[in-house]
Design an enzyme around this catalytic site. Structure first.
Site, short mmCIF file in Angstrom:
data_model
loop_
_atom_site.label_atom_id
_atom_site.label_comp_id
_atom_site.label_asym_id
_atom_site.label_seq_id
_atom_site.Cartn_x
_atom_site.Cartn_y
_atom_site.Cartn_z
CE LYS A 187 -31.70 -54.20 -42.96
NZ LYS A 187 -30.92 -53.58 -40.95
CD GLU A 207 -30.68 -48.71 -27.71
OE1 GLU A 207 -29.84 -48.64 -27.32
OE2 GLU A 207 -31.31 -48.35 -28.21
NE ARG A 214 -27.62 -53.42 -24.18
CZ ARG A 214 -27.69 -53.63 -25.40
NH1 ARG A 214 -27.61 -53.04 -26.08
NH2 ARG A 214 -28.11 -55.18 -25.45
C1 LIG Z 1 -30.08 -52.50 -28.10
C2 LIG Z 1 -31.62 -52.49 -29.44
N1 LIG Z 1 -31.59 -51.42 -29.89
C3 LIG Z 1 -32.31 -51.51 -31.09
C4 LIG Z 1 -32.82 -52.35 -31.19
C5 LIG Z 1 -33.33 -52.82 -32.67
N2 LIG Z 1 -32.33 -52.65 -33.57
C6 LIG Z 1 -32.90 -54.43 -34.29
S1 LIG Z 1 -31.93 -54.85 -36.38
C7 LIG Z 1 -31.68 -52.98 -35.92
C8 LIG Z 1 -30.42 -52.16 -36.75
C9 LIG Z 1 -29.00 -53.49 -37.14
O1 LIG Z 1 -28.46 -53.01 -38.03
P1 LIG Z 1 -27.12 -53.95 -38.26
O2 LIG Z 1 -27.05 -54.02 -37.32
O3 LIG Z 1 -26.49 -52.37 -39.55
O4 LIG Z 1 -27.89 -54.86 -39.36
P2 LIG Z 1 -28.44 -54.34 -39.57
O5 LIG Z 1 -29.92 -55.43 -39.96
O6 LIG Z 1 -28.47 -54.06 -41.38
O7 LIG Z 1 -28.65 -56.37 -41.02
C10 LIG Z 1 -32.05 -51.61 -34.59
C11 LIG Z 1 -31.95 -50.90 -34.83
C12 LIG Z 1 -32.82 -53.46 -30.73
N3 LIG Z 1 -32.27 -54.76 -31.73
N4 LIG Z 1 -31.45 -53.71 -29.31
#
Ligand SMILES: Cc1ncc(C[n+]2csc(CCOP(=O)(O)OP(=O)(O)O)c2C)c(N)n1
Length: 643
Positions: free
Chosen positions: A282, A369, A397
């Site tokens: 990342k 969630e 959610r």
């Molecule tokens: C339902 C929901 N909960 C929380 C989030 C906030 N959120 C956006 S990106 C993210 C992290 C995602 O991690 P990953 O899938 O590993 O992707 P990366 O950012 O590491 O590429 C979160 C928690 C969201 N977008 N949707």
């Protein structure tokens, strides 16, 4: 930029030789860095997925082949390669490109996104539709390791393995959510990496991928030898055998030719779903990546050389989020029954402070969630006082869990709903405009919103000590700047606060973030000779019916103001109260709030002003309404005289 200036669509990209793709990726990365250094954005997430985007658009015939991105925050390279390079600098701004994916923005955005863990379900649906339509195209979902652990994604994996339709899942495994990834699945993916590197599979995959038939003879051999060597299950074992997925990996997610070859192999799998496991870093390429992981998942503008944030010299008060975290620590100090929870947003909610101070009593459950809500319900059954800090939009959610598991059983769970209202740049998927409507319709829950950060502290204490479900909504960003040195004290549930009394004909009843603009509007109205009473409603459930009914008896006009959708919102609750008491005839009620429209992204101030939800808007609404009422009254009187 040698290649990028010539690439206006993936078709242009596909004209290139595979050995040129790494350079394309470098140029895309540079483009993202330059753009985000000026305007900010989900910089780190997008930098980590550059090579994946290049490889996918090269290996697949997009848009005929369907790419489905999870969340969409990491898709800047995808936007650049699909004809939106020249508008990337408008990201997240009013009238500019969305920060996520939207079907109405590009034919390459096959599925809108913003919330996590949706891609596998959507892609599986598209794959089934393709089969039924007799088409041959590929469907590929790109999902991060943390989003894969979300409940929906797990449910989709379960069905995909069962259906045996052709589906490709590209796993973007960077070991990170916004914070470091948590949970058993993360541990499991790490074990695969460790185990595979132990067996030197990485090199073997690199050397032999070209000659791999199907999922790869050597991979199968290697997996087998691995299974022989270590009794514990690994991904090929569990996913291939148990869930019905083929597995290709892992591959270096920053080596474009290697990813392309892995995807080409995946395309050959005809008899079911296949996972391509790509390891990425990342924030790859971000200057000073190591410093602080929150700093590069998403960034504001930064110095391109050092990566240091370019901060505007603002003396804004502390944010609601910060004060929430500090107050949680304070409350937990004196009440050991309180436990705290976040769903993958420790920094976004302020729970990071709590995790640090009370690691045994604070939980990051990951992007989960629904589970979070029922997990809290379970703890509450046994006498704990859980506080779940979840953004208003993400708590959607957990709707059924709130109803079925918390409210129906009248359990003492507190929901701290950060980002309630118009959030701004993140747009329609992230605005928290529905929570009043989705929480108000069911018994037992207490709903409140503070006018400022000191009142939020009082409401937090009130909520945890109230023996039943409660939710507090508060906006994104800075508080009002009031003194918060006083210890929190409980407030009476269902009691509004009369902030400005007057003998005039108008009452403005405001909820939460709209209280201060309402007060300011009243000051402006006074200058025009209009006396307005201003009430801080504090609670939408239960309403202060005594005060509201008294106002309805003495005022000619009641204006309700809320930063939420009007349908089912605070104003609707006031109308229902007046209707139930047959009071609607004597008083005109005007509800101010967000109309029944998709609210775009952009500067929150601008968006609030657009819907009249600021001092000026409230002032104008009161003036105009009074004028119309006066004209009508005059009209009625004239008619009376004529008749
Ligand atoms: C339902 C929901 N909960 C929380 C989030 C906030 N959120 C956006 S990106 C993210 C992290 C995602 O991690 P990953 O899938 O590993 O992707 P990366 O950012 O590491 O590429 C979160 C928690 C969201 N977008 N949707």
């Amino acid at each position: 930029m040698r290649f990028l200036s010539e690439i206006d669509s993936p078709a242009d990209l596909r004209q290139l030789k595979i050995e040129d793709l790494q350079e394309v990726a470098d140029e895309v990365r540079q483009f993202i860095l330059e753009t985000c250094s000026r305007i900010g954005g989900h910089t780190g997430a997008s930098l980590g997925a550059v090579e994946l985007a290049v490889a996918m658009h090269y290996a697949f015939e997009t848009p005929a082949d369907r790419l489905v991105w999870d969340v969409g925050h990491q898709a800047y390279a995808h936007k650049i390669l699909t004809g939106r390079k020249d508008r990337l600098h408008t990201l997240k701004q009013y009238d500019g490109l969305s920060g996520f994916l939207r079907r109405d923005e590009s034919e390459y955005d096959t599925f809108g996104a913003g919330h996590a863990s949706t891609s596998l379900s959507a892609a599986l649906g598209m794959a089934i539709a393709r089969d039924r339509n007799g088409e041959e195209n590929h469907v590929c979902a790109l999902i991060g390791d943390s989003s894969l652990a979300g409940g929906m994604a797990m449910e989709a994996l379960n069905q995909a393995g069962h259906l045996k339709t052709r589906l490709i899942v590209l796993l973007n495994d960077n070991d990170m959510s916004i914070a470091p990834a948590v949970g058993a699945l993360t541990r499991y993916l790490n074990r695969i990496k460790e185990a595979q590197s132990y067996h030197h599979l990485k090199e073997e995959i690199g050397d032999t991928l070209d000659s791999v038939p199907g999922v790869g003879h050597s991979l199968r051999r290697a997996a087998k030898s691995f299974k022989d060597a270590i009794a514990a299950a690994v991904l090929p074992g569990a996913l291939v055998n148990e869930l019905g997925f083929k597995y290709i990996g892992y591959v270096d997610g920053h080596n474009v030719p290697m990813i392309v070859r892995a995807l080409e192999e995946a395309k050959k799998v005809k008899d079911g779903p296949v996972i391509v496991h790509a390891l990425t870093t990342k924030g790859k390429g971000y200057p000073s990546r190591e410093e602080n992981y929150y700093a590069w998942h998403a960034t504001g503008p930064f110095d391109l050389k050092t990566g240091k944030a370019i901060k505007s010299s603002s003396s804004a008060p502390k944010s609601y989020t910060q004060i929430f975290g500090e107050t949680m620590c304070e409350l937990m100090e004196t009440d050991e029954k309180i436990v705290a929870l976040t769903a993958a947003m420790p920094d976004g909610t302020g729970i990071d402070q709590v995790l640090e101070k009370f690691p045994e009593r604070a939980f990051d459950v990951g992007i989960a969630e629904q589970h979070a809500v029922t997990f809290c319900a379970g703890m509450a059954c046994e006498g704990l006082k859980p506080v779940a800090a979840i953004y208003s939009t993400f708590l959607q959610r957990g709707f059924d869990q709130i109803i079925h598991d918390v409210c129906l059983q009248d359990l003492n769970v507190t929901f701290a709903m950060d980002r309630a209202g118009i959030v701004g740049a993140d747009g329609p998927t992230h605005h928290g405009l529905l929570d009043i409507a989705y929480l108000r319709g069911y018994p037992n829950i207490t709903l409140m919103a503070p006018k400022d950060e000191a009142e939020m502290r009082n409401m937090m204490l009130t909520a945890v000590n109230h023996n039943g479900p409660a939710a507090i909504r508060y906006p994104r960003g800075a508080g009002v700047g009031v003194d918060i040195s006083e210890k929190p004290t409980e407030i009476e549930i269902g009691k509004a606060e009369l902030l400005r009394d007057s003998a005039g004909e108008v009452a403005i009843i405001a909820y939460g973030s709209m209280v201060h603009p309402a007060l300011e509007a009243a000051t402006s109205l006074e200058k025009d000779g209009i006396e307005a009473t201003v009430v801080n409603a504090r609670f939408v459930k239960p309403l202060d019916s005594e005060l509201i009914l008294a106002l309805a008896q003495t005022k000619r006009l009641i204006v309700t103001v809320e930063e939420a959708y009007l349908a089912g919102g605070f104003g609707s609750a006031v109308m229902e109260l007046l209707e139930a008491n047959s009071m609607l005839d004597g008083v005109k009620v005007v509800r101010m709030g967000v109309p029944d429209r998709i609210i775009t992204h952009g500067d929150p101030k601008l968006l609030l002003a657009k819907y009249g939800l600021d001092t000026d808007g409230i002032y104008t609404k009161v003036k105009e309404t009074l004028e119309i009422m006066d004209e009508r009254r005059a009209g009625v009187q004239r008619r009376k005289i004529v008749s």
